[in-house]
Scaffold this active site. Structure first.
Site, PDB file in Angstrom:
ATOM      1  CB  CYS A  88      -0.929   0.021   1.207  1.00 15.67           C
ATOM      2  SG  CYS A  88      -1.990  -1.422   1.396  1.00 15.67           S
TER       3      CYS A  88
ATOM      4  CG  HIS B  33      -1.162   3.303   4.487  1.00 17.27           C
ATOM      5  ND1 HIS B  33      -1.306   2.008   4.027  1.00 17.27           N
ATOM      6  CD2 HIS B  33      -0.471   3.201   5.656  1.00 17.27           C
ATOM      7  CE1 HIS B  33      -0.742   1.163   4.861  1.00 17.27           C
ATOM      8  NE2 HIS B  33      -0.221   1.864   5.857  1.00 17.27           N
TER       9      HIS B  33
END
Length: 589
Positions: free
Chosen positions: A73, A134
């Site tokens: 990610c 993130h």
């Protein structure tokens, strides 16, 4: 003669419309989390219902070899925003952990990196990120927000600064427990042996150990254990929260109607900015675990909670673009002035299995491996683009493309200049999307496992072959599986991998499943191909510069002074200012 001149001018005008038909188009980027390429109907799935996403494909372009710049990610999203391999920005780890896990870590996307949101904002765009970030939050204090989305060109943020984790949803288990238990046992054993050894040498009079030293060791041990127990017991409150801009509005995060709330925020942003160009990044939490689905979707799919989550995300896409989000574009007559892109940050996480044995990971179709690996299942992701009147509907493009290509594509469409002081690894997709060229500009793509060059893809200009070499591959556990089930993800070094000399070689045009490595006996150009790829690797490596490691252990660990809390620690960091956020009516059928 006058009529001929008029028709010529008209034809030129039409041609220019079909080239870049609108200056400063609206840009809507829809990013799923851990969605497999085999989860969508437009990529061959026949059991999950994704009609709105499939309509995007029908009315636009389908990229069949769309590659994420990383199979994890954090680095994949850094590459997406900057158009650069994550190794260039320090967003690729040399340690085992390749993503941010804590809201109070100090690492993140460096401020000197240029994102497409920064460049579009400079061109007068309204910019918003809704959903998952993130890419870090703070550096030195809990309010410097150096890595926050608002510091990287977004005017508005509503979402999570870290990610959705099992630990965020009660009853869904923990991604940390197994690893923490192992290291905690080792730590306790070391401290215990040290304390006992000091006590023994003290009492047998080898040398005197002051009782203060023994007490100090015991105190440090107790404090360390107390901090660890407190942190992991309160992980949900400390790390799983919802923010609007710089303010926490819900701590801990509630999953109730969460997708509807994200969708409502996206719709409202479009409604507020429909008279001016806007950039909307809707970064879904679906389908990363912990899985969730609202009441209207729960139990409705043929693939358990995972399928419910995929179908709820499809509803949201329809809400925004086609049925309802997409319908918002229709209502404001924005469809022909809006480029819409749908993708996933990497492939499905096939090792995700719940404590009850239910599969919580997706499908990567025919492709091998999944998230955390550079086998095709980990990096070949959906790639759909729609822009009515500008790019041809129902088109398929099989050449290699990258999620890094979105950066130069939308920057050029917005009339901004690409940065000249750094290498941009992505390429403008518009000539390919409009059929002006038939070959991608990506002759080589470099596939990193964290900060380690793992594989290289080569698509020669004069050939249909797509060669791919692996310098090392992950050791699957169990050996006959296609993932690292024992460790939950695959790692990139040491005993977790097998080095290959010579490298493994595949021709993806003939073997997309990467089943049978080629050899000098089965491919007479074997060593010539390896030589060309090695030269490309050497050139690529020379282009890299030393940068600060944003994913070092120092930047990854939880730092109490960076912790955000919307109330006080004595109130367990609890607040809920988002409960009155109205949600749209849901029709699951």
């Amino acid at each position: 003669m006058g009529l001929l001149l008029f028709l010529t001018v008209l034809q030129c005008a039409i041609s220019s419309v079909n080239t870049y038909s609108v200056s400063n188009p609206n840009v809507v980027l829809l990013i799923a989390d851990d969605l497999g390429i085999g989860d969508l109907g437009c990529y061959g799935n026949r059991t999950l219902r994704t009609p709105h996403i499939d309509r995007l494909a029908k009315e636009g372009v389908t990229l069949t070899q769309h590659i994420a710049a990383s199979p994890l990610c954090t680095p994949s999203r850094a590459a997406f925003l900057t158009g650069r391999y994550p190794i260039r920005s320090g967003m690729a780890a040399f340690s085992r952990v390749g993503v941010f896990l804590f809201s109070a870590s100090s690492g993140g996307l460096p401020s000197e990196e240029i994102t497409f949101s920064k460049l579009l904002k400079q061109r007068g765009y309204a910019t918003a990120l809704i959903g998952k970030w993130h890419l870090g939050m703070n550096c030195e204090s809990n309010n410097d927000f150096c890595h926050h989305p608002l510091s990287h060109g977004f005017d508005y943020f509503y979402g999570l600064t870290v990610t959705n984790l099992r630990d965020c949803k009660p009853g869904q288990g923990s991604v940390f427990l197994k690893g923490v238990q192992m290291y905690l046992v080792i730590l306790i054993q070391i401290l215990g042996v040290t304390a006992v050894s000091l006590a023994v040498v003290h009492y047998v009079s080898f040398f005197k150990v002051p009782f203060e030293a023994l007490g100090f060791c015991l105190l440090i041990t107790c404090i360390s254990l107390a901090v660890l127990i407190f942190f992991f017991y309160h992980f949900r409150h400390l790390n799983c929260f919802l923010m609007r801009d710089h303010q926490i509005i819900q701590q801990p995060l509630s999953y109730e109607n969460l997708t509807q709330r994200l969708t409502t925020e996206a719709v409202r942003f479009i409604e507020r900015n429909h008279n001016a160009p806007f950039l909307l990044v809707l970064s879904y939490l679906h389908v990363h675990t912990a899985l969730y689905a609202s009441k209207m979707f729960r139990g409705k799919s043929r693939h358990g909670l995972y399928g419910d989550a995929v179908e709820e995300m499809d509803w949201s896409v329809g809400m925004l673009i086609l049925g309802q989000i997409l319908d918002v574009l229709e209502n404001y007559n924005l469809s022909n002035r809006s480029l819409v892109y749908f993708s996933s940050d990497q492939g499905a996480h096939i090792e995700e299995i719940s404590s009850s044995g239910e599969v919580h990971g997706g499908c990567n179709g025919i492709y091998k491996g999944g998230k955390s690996t550079n086998w095709e299942g980990g990096i070949r992701v959906p790639g759909l683009l729609r822009w009515p009147g500008v790019i041809h509907a129902g088109t398929y493009i099989d050449d290699p493309t990258s999620n890094m290509d979105i950066f130069p594509t939308i920057v050029k469409l917005a009339g901004a200049q690409l940065p000249y002081d750094r290498i941009i690894d992505g390429h403008d997709l518009m000539p390919l999307l409009q059929g002006k060229v038939i070959r991608s500009k990506h002759e080589f793509l470099f596939h990193y496992c964290n900060a380690y060059l793992n594989a290289v893809r080569w698509h020669p200009r004069n050939s249909e072959s797509v060669w791919k070499v692996f310098f090392f591959t992950p050791n699957f556990t169990p050996e006959d599986s296609s993932g690292c089930y024992d460790s939950h993800v695959c790692f990139c070094y040491g005993g977790f991998i097998t080095q290959h000399d010579p490298p493994l070689l595949f021709d993806l045009s003939r073997d997309p499943e990467e089943k049978v490595p080629l050899t000098p006996e089965t491919e007479n150009r074997f060593y010539e191909i390896l030589s060309v790829i090695q030269l490309a690797v050497d050139n690529h490596t020379r282009s890299l510069q030393a940068v600060s490691d944003q994913l070092s252990w120092n930047n990854l660990v939880w730092k109490p002074w960076l912790q955000l809390c919307c109330s006080s620690f004595f109130q367990f960091c609890y607040c809920d200012y988002d409960s009155e956020n109205s949600v749209p009516e849901v029709h699951s059928g």
